[in-house]
Design a protein around this motif. Sequence first.
Motif, PDB file in Angstrom:
ATOM      1  N   ASP A  17      48.058  43.630  42.700  1.00 21.44           N
ATOM      2  CA  ASP A  17      48.572  44.993  42.744  1.00 21.44           C
ATOM      3  C   ASP A  17      47.485  46.048  42.970  1.00 21.44           C
ATOM      4  O   ASP A  17      47.611  46.882  43.887  1.00 21.44           O
ATOM      5  CB  ASP A  17      49.355  45.282  41.452  1.00 21.44           C
ATOM      6  CG  ASP A  17      49.995  46.655  41.436  1.00 21.44           C
ATOM      7  OD1 ASP A  17      49.259  47.664  41.394  1.00 21.44           O
ATOM      8  OD2 ASP A  17      51.236  46.729  41.465  1.00 21.44           O
TER       9      ASP A  17
ATOM     10  N   GLN B 207      47.248  51.450  38.179  1.00 17.93           N
ATOM     11  CA  GLN B 207      48.210  51.963  37.219  1.00 17.93           C
ATOM     12  C   GLN B 207      47.475  52.605  36.049  1.00 17.93           C
ATOM     13  O   GLN B 207      46.393  52.168  35.675  1.00 17.93           O
ATOM     14  CB  GLN B 207      49.137  50.858  36.719  1.00 17.93           C
ATOM     15  CG  GLN B 207      48.492  49.502  36.412  1.00 17.93           C
ATOM     16  CD  GLN B 207      47.554  49.456  35.230  1.00 17.93           C
ATOM     17  OE1 GLN B 207      46.361  49.256  35.381  1.00 17.93           O
ATOM     18  NE2 GLN B 207      48.114  49.643  34.031  1.00 17.93           N
TER      19      GLN B 207
ATOM     20  N   GLN C 265      55.845  51.611  35.417  1.00 12.37           N
ATOM     21  CA  GLN C 265      55.322  50.334  34.929  1.00 12.37           C
ATOM     22  C   GLN C 265      55.625  50.108  33.452  1.00 12.37           C
ATOM     23  O   GLN C 265      56.360  49.182  33.092  1.00 12.37           O
ATOM     24  CB  GLN C 265      53.805  50.230  35.157  1.00 12.37           C
ATOM     25  CG  GLN C 265      53.253  48.851  34.814  1.00 12.37           C
ATOM     26  CD  GLN C 265      51.746  48.820  34.658  1.00 12.37           C
ATOM     27  OE1 GLN C 265      51.149  49.799  34.220  1.00 12.37           O
ATOM     28  NE2 GLN C 265      51.124  47.702  35.000  1.00 12.37           N
TER      29      GLN C 265
ATOM     30  N   THR D 253      54.020  39.814  33.192  1.00 11.52           N
ATOM     31  CA  THR D 253      53.226  40.949  33.657  1.00 11.52           C
ATOM     32  C   THR D 253      54.165  42.021  34.196  1.00 11.52           C
ATOM     33  O   THR D 253      55.291  41.723  34.605  1.00 11.52           O
ATOM     34  CB  THR D 253      52.243  40.558  34.773  1.00 11.52           C
ATOM     35  OG1 THR D 253      52.981  40.203  35.949  1.00 11.52           O
ATOM     36  CG2 THR D 253      51.359  39.389  34.350  1.00 11.52           C
TER      37      THR D 253
ATOM     38  N   TRP E  67      54.017  44.997  37.102  1.00 18.64           N
ATOM     39  CA  TRP E  67      53.290  45.610  38.204  1.00 18.64           C
ATOM     40  C   TRP E  67      54.289  46.162  39.215  1.00 18.64           C
ATOM     41  O   TRP E  67      55.488  46.226  38.954  1.00 18.64           O
ATOM     42  CB  TRP E  67      52.367  44.594  38.899  1.00 18.64           C
ATOM     43  CG  TRP E  67      51.164  44.156  38.136  1.00 18.64           C
ATOM     44  CD1 TRP E  67      50.989  42.952  37.512  1.00 18.64           C
ATOM     45  CD2 TRP E  67      49.941  44.870  37.933  1.00 18.64           C
ATOM     46  NE1 TRP E  67      49.742  42.873  36.931  1.00 18.64           N
ATOM     47  CE2 TRP E  67      49.081  44.054  37.177  1.00 18.64           C
ATOM     48  CE3 TRP E  67      49.485  46.132  38.316  1.00 18.64           C
ATOM     49  CZ2 TRP E  67      47.801  44.446  36.809  1.00 18.64           C
ATOM     50  CZ3 TRP E  67      48.207  46.532  37.948  1.00 18.64           C
ATOM     51  CH2 TRP E  67      47.376  45.693  37.201  1.00 18.64           C
TER      52      TRP E  67
ATOM     53  N   ALA F 281      46.375  40.654  36.784  1.00 18.15           N
ATOM     54  CA  ALA F 281      46.971  40.349  38.076  1.00 18.15           C
ATOM     55  C   ALA F 281      46.453  38.982  38.543  1.00 18.15           C
ATOM     56  O   ALA F 281      45.747  38.289  37.817  1.00 18.15           O
ATOM     57  CB  ALA F 281      46.642  41.439  39.083  1.00 18.15           C
TER      58      ALA F 281
ATOM     59  N   SER G 127      47.601  44.746  32.833  1.00 14.34           N
ATOM     60  CA  SER G 127      46.323  44.806  33.547  1.00 14.34           C
ATOM     61  C   SER G 127      45.841  43.422  33.978  1.00 14.34           C
ATOM     62  O   SER G 127      44.672  43.266  34.332  1.00 14.34           O
ATOM     63  CB  SER G 127      45.250  45.481  32.682  1.00 14.34           C
ATOM     64  OG  SER G 127      45.565  46.838  32.470  1.00 14.34           O
TER      65      SER G 127
END
Length: 568
Positions: A475, A300, A320, A443, A445, A426, A424
């Motif tokens: 992701d 992303q 996102q 989060t 994603w 994950a 950012s």
Amino acid sequence: MLTWGDLDGILDEACTTVSRQAIAKHLAQLEAVGLVEQVDVEPGGGRAVRYRALGTTLTRLADRLETIGRGWDRRLARIREIAESCRRLQPAARARGCHNRRLSPACPGDTGDHETGTLHRSDVGDTSLCLGSSEPKQSPTGTPRTEHAMRPRTTGTTRLAILSLTVSAIALSACGAQVADADPQSSSASESCVDTSGDTISIGFLNSLSGTMAISEQTVHDSLQLAAAEINADGGVLGHELEIVTEDGQSEPAVFAERATKLITSDCVAAVFGGWTSASRQAMLPVFESNDSLLFYPVQYEGLEASPNIFYTGATTNQQIVPALDYLVEEGVESLFLVGSDYVFPRTANRIINAYAEEHGIEILGEEYAPLGHTDFSTIVNQVSAAGADAVFNTLNGDSNVAFFREYTNSGLSAEEMPVLSVSIAEEEIGGIGVGNVEGQLTAWNYYQTVDTPENEAFVEAFQAEYGEDRVTSDPMEAAYTSLYLWRAMVEEAESFAVEDIQTVADGVTFDAPEGLVTVNGENQHISKTSLIGRIGPDGLIHTEWTSGEPIEPDPFLEGYDWAEDLS
């Protein structure tokens, strides 16, 4: 408006990059804010002609900065030194019309100095760009190529993304770099050396296996290896077995550019898969464009970009960040504190967040940045705590998240009191941060390990069978895995490994990915993706709290949002 720091970075890169296109982009950015005037030269005029045109531009930039002042003496001297070296190479440069009138209909209103090639504005505003020659671009073989319809916007941001063939060569010799002749038709760098005559085809994996980003990028490399093994077991691509060439980007943008060049020109790979930070992507972009090769970028990012030589398989902004902000508004958030790493993605993302916030009545109570790899967040966390925002929007990257969340927890802040929404973090990063430090946090994603699809069940099972039952999926690694399968589908649709053939057939190519069905948008080379908001559970996994329900079409330039019109 560019900041002085932005300008300093542009000038530094102008003396180190090996790409004509990158320099043209930088000069276009400077022109758009009135620091330089666009210089136009005929592409066929040769390297010396372009050098002189650049010298003229740099001289005018120095003149402009001299009137502004602010301690630029040493930089001005360097600019003038480079400019003089450029200008000595050729006595004249010629201008020739307007390039790509589709993008700049006001071009006929311009007048030009045909001796210097400088375009003056008469009937159009400062943000109108009239670029280059009206002649078609040339392919590496010298045959005309049609302009790739890649930039959908005709104002603001898109103009900054247009890469001009004018002013297309920097006098790198004056900057201490060595490059081949800048004429596209005489440069061997742009001629593909990909070998399709044998039983194998080489592709490149370029990820940070060391440095501050290794915590995130190692897992992307693992998933790419898994996809390659699966594809080879299924017969390869057009009957060719994939031969992998791995390079370590070392968490350094300059290294990414260097290794990308090696993969393309020495290892002769058909495509490269990798990169994480936007700084690494932007460092590689001119390498891929100047060599007409393909990069598949799996993370992303901030949007506002669409290169014909990059396929973006991670989310762009409207898939996102915008859905994340919509979710926070739905949850009653009225104020935010912004925390990010100090580089391209967080700063651009926060400009977008500020524009959204102004439109939706959200108060931004603070905006703080830390260098990549930064580990002391006591001051920033104290500022966050004192601000008392309803939530924190976090664009930190890499192992800085470990230090930030540990300090956040130690300070007494919690997800219940002041939730942090991260874009950012994950599953892979959660283990390094410590579940206890991020449990309950949010989060945004497009994929989680917990996504309930047959394809994801098979993906997780295969990944853990290969790398261990304790390994998690995330992701970016899923987007990387997907990218290799999309490339295979494009190659087989085109029945060719050639870049132009792949670009031609890319629109509408689909893959039943672990995240769900994804489809390539041939206009901007992003893919449709379903947006997810998740909450980190005590098991260290992320569980979906909200979903867009269906894939969102990529809109990298935010054309569909009135509040984003002034972004550039």
